[in-house]
Design a protein around this motif. Structure first.
Motif, mmCIF file in Angstrom:
data_model
loop_
_atom_site.group_PDB
_atom_site.id
_atom_site.type_symbol
_atom_site.label_atom_id
_atom_site.label_comp_id
_atom_site.label_asym_id
_atom_site.label_seq_id
_atom_site.Cartn_x
_atom_site.Cartn_y
_atom_site.Cartn_z
ATOM 1 N N PRO A 74 0.822 -1.223 0.000
ATOM 2 C CA PRO A 74 0.000 0.000 0.000
ATOM 3 C C PRO A 74 0.852 1.267 0.000
ATOM 4 N N LEU A 75 0.992 1.877 -1.174
ATOM 5 C CA LEU A 75 1.849 3.046 -1.338
ATOM 6 C C LEU A 75 1.040 4.241 -1.832
ATOM 7 N N LEU A 76 1.696 5.398 -1.831
ATOM 8 C CA LEU A 76 1.113 6.634 -2.347
ATOM 9 C C LEU A 76 2.156 7.391 -3.161
ATOM 10 N N ARG A 77 1.681 8.066 -4.187
ATOM 11 C CA ARG A 77 2.514 9.057 -4.884
ATOM 12 C C ARG A 77 2.121 10.432 -4.348
ATOM 13 N N ILE A 78 3.102 11.180 -3.851
ATOM 14 C CA ILE A 78 2.835 12.501 -3.278
ATOM 15 C C ILE A 78 3.907 13.482 -3.756
ATOM 16 N N ARG A 79 3.480 14.670 -4.158
ATOM 17 C CA ARG A 79 4.448 15.714 -4.489
ATOM 18 C C ARG A 79 4.721 16.528 -3.237
ATOM 19 N N ARG A 80 5.970 16.538 -2.827
ATOM 20 C CA ARG A 80 6.393 17.316 -1.660
ATOM 21 C C ARG A 80 7.334 18.402 -2.158
ATOM 22 N N GLY A 81 6.801 19.635 -2.209
ATOM 23 C CA GLY A 81 7.586 20.701 -2.807
ATOM 24 C C GLY A 81 7.833 20.365 -4.262
ATOM 25 N N PRO A 82 9.088 20.444 -4.715
ATOM 26 C CA PRO A 82 9.391 20.136 -6.115
ATOM 27 C C PRO A 82 9.591 18.641 -6.383
ATOM 28 N N ALA A 371 -7.157 19.406 -1.592
ATOM 29 C CA ALA A 371 -6.508 19.161 -2.882
ATOM 30 C C ALA A 371 -7.146 20.020 -3.979
ATOM 31 N N ARG A 372 -6.302 20.558 -4.867
ATOM 32 C CA ARG A 372 -6.795 21.329 -5.981
ATOM 33 C C ARG A 372 -6.611 20.516 -7.255
ATOM 34 N N THR A 373 -7.431 20.776 -8.240
ATOM 35 C CA THR A 373 -7.382 19.998 -9.475
ATOM 36 C C THR A 373 -6.088 20.196 -10.219
ATOM 37 N N GLU A 374 -5.626 21.475 -10.246
ATOM 38 C CA GLU A 374 -4.479 21.756 -11.104
ATOM 39 C C GLU A 374 -3.143 21.348 -10.499
ATOM 40 N N THR A 375 -2.993 21.436 -9.190
ATOM 41 C CA THR A 375 -1.714 21.111 -8.570
ATOM 42 C C THR A 375 -1.930 20.363 -7.271
ATOM 43 N N PRO A 376 -1.473 19.101 -7.167
ATOM 44 C CA PRO A 376 -1.638 18.359 -5.908
ATOM 45 C C PRO A 376 -0.885 19.068 -4.796
#
Length: 378
Positions: A74-82, A371-376
């Motif tokens: 069970p994993l997640l993809r997450i953007r943290r900063g850049p 969460a926003r549509t354009e940028t996680p």
């Protein structure tokens, strides 16, 4: 040495059903922790992941011959900063992270070069692979993902072994002078009114206790950065959902009342003879000199022993009070791997500069915004 094999089919299922009977069966025979329980992960993926702008990355391994589940990662993809990161499903609520798999099947996967290669392909792309809160002595996920060796975290987990009867455990786990101090404070507390201790058994009790926990924890954690998670509607909804779904089996919510009003509460998970404390709250302002927390934990231990539990787990954190109840430290581990130049630079910087390491920790704990549509968000 890994061997080529074709025993497994491996795919990513973003909408994997953690409440399905097949996952429940896999979890029961796995070496996973309470934080991979069907109820916990179902609520995490459906309630918290969308709010965090996180994309589910559920790696599902099945036996090719039978289509039966062999492992779930069970994993997640997450953007943290850049940075694009791949992490365990945690989002600040889980204390222990592990693949959902039996040791035997995990060994079979490690011995299958094709299976390992497919899992590593599915996990990419990422700038940084970040796996923290790995319990001591669990499955070596770093070998499956081809990551470098694990390193110890700067915090430990704490648990105390329970023995019956309660008096025997208390005598062996708690210093005699502290036993006397707690007994004295408990007698004083009893003189203040009608004191009671119970484990919630219905929806109304759970909702009342959670609401009181939110009220008590707000001021207590206000000074700690972004405060207490219970103050955020999505997190309050997560814990409420888990508590109500798991009531009577997976979850226990203890409450101490004075004249019918909740003055202390402890929320925890039940897993294989262990009660894991995940959240507590006390009326510190109203009972500042009564050591409500310590008295509450003592009563929780008593109830756990009477139920036949073998372990009381205070989970992650080096708070000194845990040792007062005989809890012993257990190391926690982390693995990281760069998947790009940006990830390599970030990883190198974190290893070289302690202040950057601290900044990286703060980055990973940034407040989750809608969460926003354009940028996680993160």
């Amino acid at each position: 040495m890994n061997k080529l094999g074709n025993a497994f089919d491996i795919v990513v299922e973003q909408s994997f059903d953690f409440l399905s009977p097949e996952y429940a069966e896999l979890f029961d025979r796995s070496a996973a922790t309470a934080f991979q329980h069907p109820i916990w992960l179902h609520s995490l993926y459906t309630r918290l992941a969308p709010e965090a702008g996180a994309t589910p990355l559920v790696v599902v391994v099945r036996y090719r011959a039978t289509d039966a589940l062999a492992m779930v990662l069970p994993l997640l993809r997450i953007r943290r900063g850049p940075l694009r990161t791949v992490e365990f499903a945690d989002l600040r609520v889980s204390d222990y992270l592990a693949p959902v798999c039996s040791p035997d099947v995990f060994s079979q996967l490690l011995d299958d070069a094709a299976a390992c290669a497919q899992i590593r392909r599915l996990v990419r792309p990422f700038d940084l692979l970040r796996m923290v809160k790995l319990p001591d002595g669990r499955l070596a996920i770093e070998n499956l993902l081809g990551a470098s060796g694990r390193v110890s975290m700067d915090t430990n987990a704490y648990a105390t072994v329970l023995v019956a009867p309660f008096e025997q455990w208390r005598a062996s786990a708690i210093d005699r002078s502290y036993q006397k101090e707690l007994a004295k404070k408990y007698r004083r507390l009893q003189k203040k009114g009608a004191l009671s201790f119970s484990c919630c058994g219905d929806v109304a009790c759970v909702l009342e206790a959670l609401d009181v926990m939110r009220k008590f924890r707000g001021p207590r954690f206000h000074a700690q950065g972004d405060g207490d998670l219970l103050q955020r509607p999505k997190y309050y909804g997560f814990y409420s959902d888990v508590a109500l779904r798991g009531l009577g089996s997976f979850v226990r919510l203890y409450a101490m009342e004075m004249d019918g009003e909740v003055i202390a509460a402890v929320l925890g998970l039940c897993h294989r003879g262990t009660f894991l404390i995940i959240m507590s709250a006390f009326d510190i302002a109203g009972y500042r000199s009564q050591s409500l927390g310590a008295l509450m934990f003592e009563q929780v231990a008593r109830d756990c022993i009477e139920r036949g539990d073998q372990m009381l787990d205070f989970t992650i954190g080096d708070e000194p009070y845990k040792k007062l109840f005989g809890a012993q430290p257990s190391p926690m581990w982390a693995i990281t791997q760069a998947g790009s130049t940006a990830g390599a630079i970030a990883l190198f910087a974190l290893k070289q500069a302690p202040w950057l390491k601290l900044a990286g920790k703060r980055l990973s704990d940034l407040r989750l915004q809608p969460a926003r549509t354009e940028t996680p968000t993160h």
